[in-house]
Write a protein that holds these residues in place. Structure first.
Motif, PDB file in Angstrom:
ATOM      1  N   MET A  80      -4.841  -8.037 -13.771  1.00 34.51           N
ATOM      2  CA  MET A  80      -4.171  -8.632 -12.579  1.00 34.51           C
ATOM      3  C   MET A  80      -3.817  -7.631 -11.547  1.00 34.51           C
ATOM      4  N   VAL A  81      -4.172  -7.987 -10.144  1.00 32.40           N
ATOM      5  CA  VAL A  81      -3.824  -7.197  -9.144  1.00 32.40           C
ATOM      6  C   VAL A  81      -2.736  -8.288  -8.091  1.00 32.40           C
ATOM      7  N   VAL A  82      -1.509  -7.872  -7.983  1.00 32.06           N
ATOM      8  CA  VAL A  82      -0.717  -8.848  -7.530  1.00 32.06           C
ATOM      9  C   VAL A  82      -0.022  -8.009  -6.296  1.00 32.06           C
ATOM     10  N   VAL A  83      -0.119  -8.735  -5.003  1.00 30.95           N
ATOM     11  CA  VAL A  83       0.700  -8.270  -3.778  1.00 30.95           C
ATOM     12  C   VAL A  83       1.994  -9.281  -3.647  1.00 30.95           C
ATOM     13  N   VAL A 114       2.433   0.327 -10.196  1.00 32.52           N
ATOM     14  CA  VAL A 114       2.674  -0.042  -8.665  1.00 32.52           C
ATOM     15  C   VAL A 114       2.113   0.799  -7.733  1.00 32.52           C
ATOM     16  N   LEU A 115       1.544   0.206  -6.766  1.00 29.20           N
ATOM     17  CA  LEU A 115       0.992   0.924  -5.674  1.00 29.20           C
ATOM     18  C   LEU A 115       2.069   0.543  -4.472  1.00 29.20           C
ATOM     19  N   PHE A 116       2.296   1.618  -3.789  1.00 30.81           N
ATOM     20  CA  PHE A 116       3.347   1.431  -2.574  1.00 30.81           C
ATOM     21  C   PHE A 116       2.212   1.741  -1.254  1.00 30.81           C
ATOM     22  N   MET A 117       2.223   0.897  -0.641  1.00 33.01           N
ATOM     23  CA  MET A 117       1.286   1.091   0.688  1.00 33.01           C
ATOM     24  C   MET A 117       1.908   0.911   2.036  1.00 33.01           C
ATOM     25  N   ALA A 118       1.912   1.843   3.055  1.00 36.86           N
ATOM     26  CA  ALA A 118       2.296   1.462   4.458  1.00 36.86           C
ATOM     27  C   ALA A 118       1.335   2.145   5.331  1.00 36.86           C
ATOM     28  N   VAL A 150       0.332  -3.823  -9.392  1.00 38.87           N
ATOM     29  CA  VAL A 150       1.582  -4.615  -8.289  1.00 38.87           C
ATOM     30  C   VAL A 150       1.269  -3.933  -7.146  1.00 38.87           C
ATOM     31  N   VAL A 151       1.064  -4.333  -5.912  1.00 38.07           N
ATOM     32  CA  VAL A 151       1.101  -3.685  -4.689  1.00 38.07           C
ATOM     33  C   VAL A 151       2.170  -4.231  -3.679  1.00 38.07           C
ATOM     34  N   ILE A 152       3.036  -3.293  -3.459  1.00 39.70           N
ATOM     35  CA  ILE A 152       4.268  -3.547  -2.559  1.00 39.70           C
ATOM     36  C   ILE A 152       4.275  -2.622  -1.340  1.00 39.70           C
ATOM     37  N   GLY A 153       4.994  -3.001  -0.354  1.00 39.90           N
ATOM     38  CA  GLY A 153       5.047  -2.216   0.911  1.00 39.90           C
ATOM     39  C   GLY A 153       5.682  -3.415   1.969  1.00 39.90           C
TER      40      GLY A 153
END
Length: 258
Positions: free
Chosen positions: A207-210, A224-228, A39-42
């Motif tokens: 699955m890769v979920v934004v 979980v990946l956190f991007m900024a 899961v990609v969050i940010g």
């Protein structure tokens, strides 16, 4: 359900605009293993969707590599089984990646059944009878088999998104990419779409979920990946990332969304 079988390997991925003035992706490195639910969050504008859309080259990276199933799909040419350099067939690789968009992308002039059978019949040359049988079975699975003859305009947003998910499954992908699949939905419809995604995760679909759905990230994701600002700033299990965030930018983000 995650395994040690690496399916997608992303290395130093960059996507620049305006001759480098805008860095949508600025050196992102990540691995996706078979069975992962990543899961990609940010925050908005962090590069999440650009990262996801780069995985099947809907966004063409400025630099870096994406190795999918042993093939670097960012290269124009690849070595075939005989050892000769041949032009990369990106469509062949895209067939193995199901993509679910924010706004469904269903053909408005075709019935639900036609929307679902079009790609398997045209791309995989699946016989109509087989394609329709498979489509009806998938529709039944998401409780929409009675809508096969309906048109998209006759469905709710939640129903359209469930159709979009099973339409992608018609191609039997190795990985499913979800680009904010619930953000265009009314709040009461979000749950029905997340339920389908949870079921897929339980069955072992990679699955890769934004998403902005932090509850889904905590409950279903195994990473979980956190991007900024175009960078991957932190990566961890949901438990660790949400309970003990290390990066100050992540701490600030979570204080606003949780």
């Amino acid at each position: 359900m995650a395994t040690n079988d690496k399916l997608i390997e992303v290395r130093d991925l960059k996507k620049y605009y305006n001759k480098g003035a805008i860095k949508a992706l600025d050196g992102v490195t990540a691995d996706i293993y078979r069975g992962d639910v990543v899961v990609v969050i940010g925050p908005s504008g962090s590069g999440k969707s650009t990262f996801l859309r780069s995985l099947n080259l809907l966004e063409e990276p400025t630099g870096g590599s994406i190795v999918f199933g042993g093939v670097d799909i960012t290269k124009k040419k690849v070595r075939n089984a005989e050892g000769r350099m041949v032009k990369l067939d990106i469509d062949k690789h895209r067939q193995k990646m199901g993509m679910v968009f924010q706004h469904f992308n269903l053909f408005p002039h075709k019935t639900i059944l036609e929307n679902m059978t079009l790609a398997p019949m045209q791309v995989k040359h699946m016989p109509r009878e087989e394609a329709e049988k498979k489509a009806l079975a998938l529709l039944k699975r998401v409780g929409l088999d009675d809508r096969a003859g309906a048109y998209p305009i006759q469905l709710s947003g939640g129903q359209k998104q469930r159709i979009a998910i099973v339409r992608a499954l018609m191609m039997e992908p190795e990985v499913m990419l979800f680009d904010e699949p619930t953000s265009a939905l009314d709040p009461e419809m979000v749950g029905e779409v997340l339920d389908v995604m949870k079921e897929l995760a339980r069955e072992g679909m990679t699955m890769v979920v934004v998403t902005h759905e932090m509850g889904f990230a905590r409950e279903v994701g195994n990473r979980v990946l956190f991007m900024a600002d175009g960078k991957l700033l932190e990566e961890n299990t949901p438990e660790e990332l949400f309970t003990h965030p290390k990066n100050p930018r992540l701490q600030d983000f979570l204080s606003k969304v949780l």
